[in-house]
Design a protein around this motif. Structure first.
Motif, PDB file in Angstrom:
ATOM      1  N   ASN A 105       6.574  -3.876   8.976  1.00  0.00           N
ATOM      2  CA  ASN A 105       7.278  -2.575   9.084  1.00  0.00           C
ATOM      3  C   ASN A 105       6.945  -1.484   9.777  1.00  0.00           C
ATOM      4  O   ASN A 105       5.660  -1.167  10.062  1.00  0.00           O
ATOM      5  N   LYS A 106       7.721  -0.471  10.041  1.00  0.00           N
ATOM      6  CA  LYS A 106       7.287   0.528  11.116  1.00  0.00           C
ATOM      7  C   LYS A 106       7.023  -0.277  12.679  1.00  0.00           C
ATOM      8  O   LYS A 106       6.039   0.650  13.354  1.00  0.00           O
ATOM      9  N   SER A 152      11.496  -2.172  11.460  1.00  0.00           N
ATOM     10  CA  SER A 152      11.306  -1.214  10.882  1.00  0.00           C
ATOM     11  C   SER A 152      12.899  -0.404   9.565  1.00  0.00           C
ATOM     12  O   SER A 152      14.243  -0.226  10.331  1.00  0.00           O
ATOM     13  N   ALA A 153      12.157   0.101   8.324  1.00  0.00           N
ATOM     14  CA  ALA A 153      12.692   0.131   7.565  1.00  0.00           C
ATOM     15  C   ALA A 153      13.904   1.749   7.712  1.00  0.00           C
ATOM     16  O   ALA A 153      14.577   1.754   7.748  1.00  0.00           O
ATOM     17  N   LEU A 154      13.044   2.441   8.100  1.00  0.00           N
ATOM     18  CA  LEU A 154      13.720   4.128   7.965  1.00  0.00           C
ATOM     19  C   LEU A 154      14.533   3.758  10.262  1.00  0.00           C
ATOM     20  O   LEU A 154      15.733   3.864   9.415  1.00  0.00           O
ATOM     21  N   HIS A 195       0.991  -1.166  -0.343  1.00  0.00           N
ATOM     22  CA  HIS A 195       0.148   0.612   0.063  1.00  0.00           C
ATOM     23  C   HIS A 195       0.587   1.506   0.496  1.00  0.00           C
ATOM     24  O   HIS A 195       1.981   1.262   0.830  1.00  0.00           O
ATOM     25  N   ILE A 196       0.175   1.650  -0.354  1.00  0.00           N
ATOM     26  CA  ILE A 196       1.687   3.309  -0.514  1.00  0.00           C
ATOM     27  C   ILE A 196       1.626   3.714   0.658  1.00  0.00           C
ATOM     28  O   ILE A 196       0.995   3.767   1.435  1.00  0.00           O
ATOM     29  N   ASP A 197       2.932   4.094   1.006  1.00  0.00           N
ATOM     30  CA  ASP A 197       2.951   4.833   2.336  1.00  0.00           C
ATOM     31  C   ASP A 197       3.768   3.843   3.612  1.00  0.00           C
ATOM     32  O   ASP A 197       4.094   4.067   4.589  1.00  0.00           O
ATOM     33  N   ALA A 198       3.099   2.486   3.046  1.00  0.00           N
ATOM     34  CA  ALA A 198       3.459   1.516   4.021  1.00  0.00           C
ATOM     35  C   ALA A 198       5.032   1.113   4.192  1.00  0.00           C
ATOM     36  O   ALA A 198       5.437   0.648   5.201  1.00  0.00           O
ATOM     37  N   GLY A 199       6.130   1.754   2.882  1.00  0.00           N
ATOM     38  CA  GLY A 199       7.564   1.887   3.129  1.00  0.00           C
ATOM     39  C   GLY A 199       8.050   1.184   2.226  1.00  0.00           C
ATOM     40  O   GLY A 199       9.305   0.619   2.374  1.00  0.00           O
ATOM     41  N   LYS A 200       7.735   1.024   1.261  1.00  0.00           N
ATOM     42  CA  LYS A 200       8.597   0.023   0.323  1.00  0.00           C
ATOM     43  C   LYS A 200       9.651   1.070  -0.771  1.00  0.00           C
ATOM     44  O   LYS A 200      10.354   0.303  -0.953  1.00  0.00           O
ATOM     45  N   THR A 201       9.298   2.075  -0.687  1.00  0.00           N
ATOM     46  CA  THR A 201      10.712   3.070  -1.128  1.00  0.00           C
ATOM     47  C   THR A 201      12.038   2.810  -0.167  1.00  0.00           C
ATOM     48  O   THR A 201      13.215   2.513  -0.269  1.00  0.00           O
ATOM     49  N   THR A 202      10.900   2.912   1.138  1.00  0.00           N
ATOM     50  CA  THR A 202      13.025   3.286   2.245  1.00  0.00           C
ATOM     51  C   THR A 202      13.119   1.448   2.443  1.00  0.00           C
ATOM     52  O   THR A 202      14.739   1.767   2.238  1.00  0.00           O
ATOM     53  N   ASP A 229       8.410   0.959  14.875  1.00  0.00           N
ATOM     54  CA  ASP A 229       8.915   1.795  16.162  1.00  0.00           C
ATOM     55  C   ASP A 229       7.341   2.435  15.849  1.00  0.00           C
ATOM     56  O   ASP A 229       8.100   4.129  16.765  1.00  0.00           O
ATOM     57  N   ARG A 230       6.707   2.906  14.868  1.00  0.00           N
ATOM     58  CA  ARG A 230       6.244   4.229  15.219  1.00  0.00           C
ATOM     59  C   ARG A 230       4.145   3.543  16.504  1.00  0.00           C
ATOM     60  O   ARG A 230       4.693   2.421  16.372  1.00  0.00           O
ATOM     61  N   GLY A 290       4.626  10.314  -3.550  1.00  0.00           N
ATOM     62  CA  GLY A 290       5.165   9.100  -2.960  1.00  0.00           C
ATOM     63  C   GLY A 290       4.498   8.001  -3.756  1.00  0.00           C
ATOM     64  O   GLY A 290       4.362   6.739  -2.969  1.00  0.00           O
TER      65      GLY A 290
END
Ligand code: GDP
Length: 542
Positions: A136-137, A261-263, A19-26, A139-140, A61
């Motif tokens: 992913n994420k 957490s990719a970030l 889904h957009i924003d899930a962190g694919k790019t990161t 840490d959020r 994005g």
């Protein structure tokens, strides 16, 4: 360089779907970082050379161009095939699904299964793509690994099997528990390059034991040997677990679940290990099928470097470094420079002058490429997305790609006469790159009409005309082409105003539709159907 020494079992062609924003790019960026393809985190976003290098993609994005980039992890060649997450670009998704062998589905630990993750998941189901899930994420605030697992089970009807547990969540997310080795992995530095293995802390031990037991139970369901050992209470080796997980994943019986957490640079190396351990190599997937154009008989091509050359062109792109390139998946045989191949869709022969392997922001010239790999070929003049390239003595047409009809059109004109030539050039170039983007002249009005897969798709086209081709254009109101689904919502949610353009250039009738406030006129359903509007519906419109 050539592919001569490559072991096909050590190739992974994978897509990252999300889904957009899930962190694919990161996540993709971190993969390139840990595999040594980029040297500084942030390079992908900052530089001109990135996996999705178009400016507006970054701004929005959204990844639109499905290109591929090659990296290496533990002597395995990993080809990352970019899959867009936006439903407007279903063709882009479909074409990447055609050429990838496995996928990493990225979920946000807070958002979980979102509508677009569902769409992409169904498409992966349709193409029977084995996958692993990466939550992913972690840490959020609000991150919850187990909630996401439940959603994958309930909403996607899948069989998610955690092979890791997060050690803590939100601010307290410290690392990962590996349920196969029963070890804890902590990250000693911010860049996540130093992994420290330790015993599972007491606070997580009971939970880890419980989930390890569930992992074994899930594997016993798909593997007789594990079932026997389990029933007899015998110790099950790491190798047996991995073998059963690989089998279960490739046969689509289960989905290994990982987290990170990719970030914050946690979990990516373990994700890469899982890609290698559980996702299929080109030898693990069914052979491709096609038709011999001379006889109409079915042709089956196995992943075999000694078989006749067969490949599918899955993406035409104007590369910022080398110009027009055709991304190609080689299914069988070998490709080498100087060779001549037959495009069975055009009936024309094309000479292979150069073969490139794309690595994040480098283009490597190679002399030959083998079955199972993905390459970019510059200089092919007559090859478009979906075309088959093959050995001229053993011609085959692979199953065509499902290229949907455009659903939305708008009139476009140059802001001044001087822009006309540039506009025509720009439109021709964009239409060549993207088979779902069409250009036509409306015979009644003389206007130039562009059509595509959604409002966003056309907005991006107009944006690219301005940026890349320097054309100032004026655009009309979008008009919605007939889709079967309009039949129903048209009465409830929108109102047809008039039929425009008569029978459309693409064999369907184009109607102008007034959407109710807050409702995008064309977003009725995902399914797009070409063809002529049914007769019984026409009186309701006029
Ligand atoms: P994409 O649309 O799926 O490609 O998502 P991006 O990789 O562009 O990420 C969307 C946003 O989420 C960006 O602001 C990222 O910085 C952020 N993000 C990505 N991964 C993580 C993560 O692991 N933790 C947190 N907190 N944010 C993340």
């Amino acid at each position: 360089m050539s592919d001569a020494g490559i072991d096909i079992r050590k190739i992974r062609n994978i897509g990252i779907a999300a889904h957009i924003d899930a962190g694919k790019t990161t996540t993709s960026e971190r993969i390139l970082f840990y595999t040594g393809k980029i040297h500084r985190i942030g390079e992908v976003h900052e530089g001109a050379a990135t996996m999705d290098f178009m400016d507006q993609e970054r701004e929005r994005g959204i990844t639109i161009s499905s290109a591929a980039t090659t990296c290496y992890w533990k002597e395995y060649m990993v080809n990352l095939i970019d899959t867009p997450g936006h439903v407007d670009f279903t063709m882009e998704v479909e074409r990447s699904l055609r050429v990838l062998d496995g996928a990493v589905a990225v979920f946000c630990a807070v958002g979980g299964v979102e509508p677009q993750s569902e769409t992409v998941w169904r498409q992966l189901d349709k193409y029977r793509v084995p996958r692993i899930a990466f939550v992913n994420k972690m840490d959020r605030v609000g991150a919850n690994f187990f909630d996401v697992m439940e959603q994958i089970k309930e909403r996607l009807g899948a069989n998610p099997v955690p092979i890791q547990l997060p050690m803590g969540a939100e601010d307290a997310f410290k690392g990962i528990i590996d349920l196969i080795t029963m070890q804890a992995i902590e990250y000693a530095d911010e860049l996540g390059t130093r992994l420290e293995l330790e015993e599972i802390p007491q606070a997580f031990l009971a939970e880890a034991k419980k989930w390890r037991e569930r992992l074994i139970e899930a594997l016993a369901e798909v593997d007789d040997e594990i079932m026997e050992s389990y029933l007899e209470g015998r110790e099950i080796s790491e190798e047996s677990i991995k073998r059963a997980l690989r089998f279960g994943t490739i046969s689509l019986k289960l989905v290994p679940m990982l987290c990170g957490s990719a970030l914050k640079n946690k979990g990516i190396q373990l994700l890469l290990d899982a890609v290698i351990d559980y996702l299929p190599s080109p030898l693990d997937i069914p052979p491709v099928k096609g038709v011999d154009p001379r006889t109409g008989e079915e042709v089956v091509r196995h992943t075999d470097a000694e078989a006749p050359f067969t490949a599918l062109a899955f993406k035409v792109l104007v590369d910022p470094y080398v110009g027009r390139v055709v991304y190609t998946r080689i299914y069988s045989g070998k490709l080498h420079t100087g060779m001549s191949v037959l495009n069975t869709n055009t009936g024309k022969k094309e000479r292979i002058g150069r073969i490139l392997r794309v690595h994040a922001n480098k283009r490597e010239d190679i002399e030959s490429a083998l079955a199972g790999t993905i390459v970019a070929i510059p200089g092919l003049k007559n090859t478009r997305t979906g075309d088959t390239l093959c050995d001229e003595k053993e011609p085959v047409v692979l199953e065509g790609m499902n290229i949907p009809e455009p659903v939305i059109s708008l009139a476009i004109e140059p802001a001044s006469k001087a822009d006309q030539v540039k506009l025509s050039k720009g439109l021709a170039a964009l239409a060549e790159e993207d088979p779902t983007f069409r250009v036509a002249i409306d015979h009644e009005t003389g206007q130039t009409i562009i059509s595509g897969m959604g409002e966003l798709h056309l907005e991006i086209i107009v944006d690219r005309l301005r940026r890349e081709f320097g054309v100032d254009v004026r655009v009309g109101k979008p008009q919605v082409a007939y889709r079967e689904a309009i039949k129903r919502p048209a009465r409830g949610e929108g109102k047809f105003i008039r039929q425009s353009g008569g029978r459309g250039q693409y064999g369907h009738v184009v109607f102008e539709i007034e959407a109710l406030p807050g409702h995008r006129g064309y977003e009725f359903e995902d399914r797009i159907v070409g063809g002529v509007i049914p007769k019984e519906f026409i009186p309701a419109v006029q």
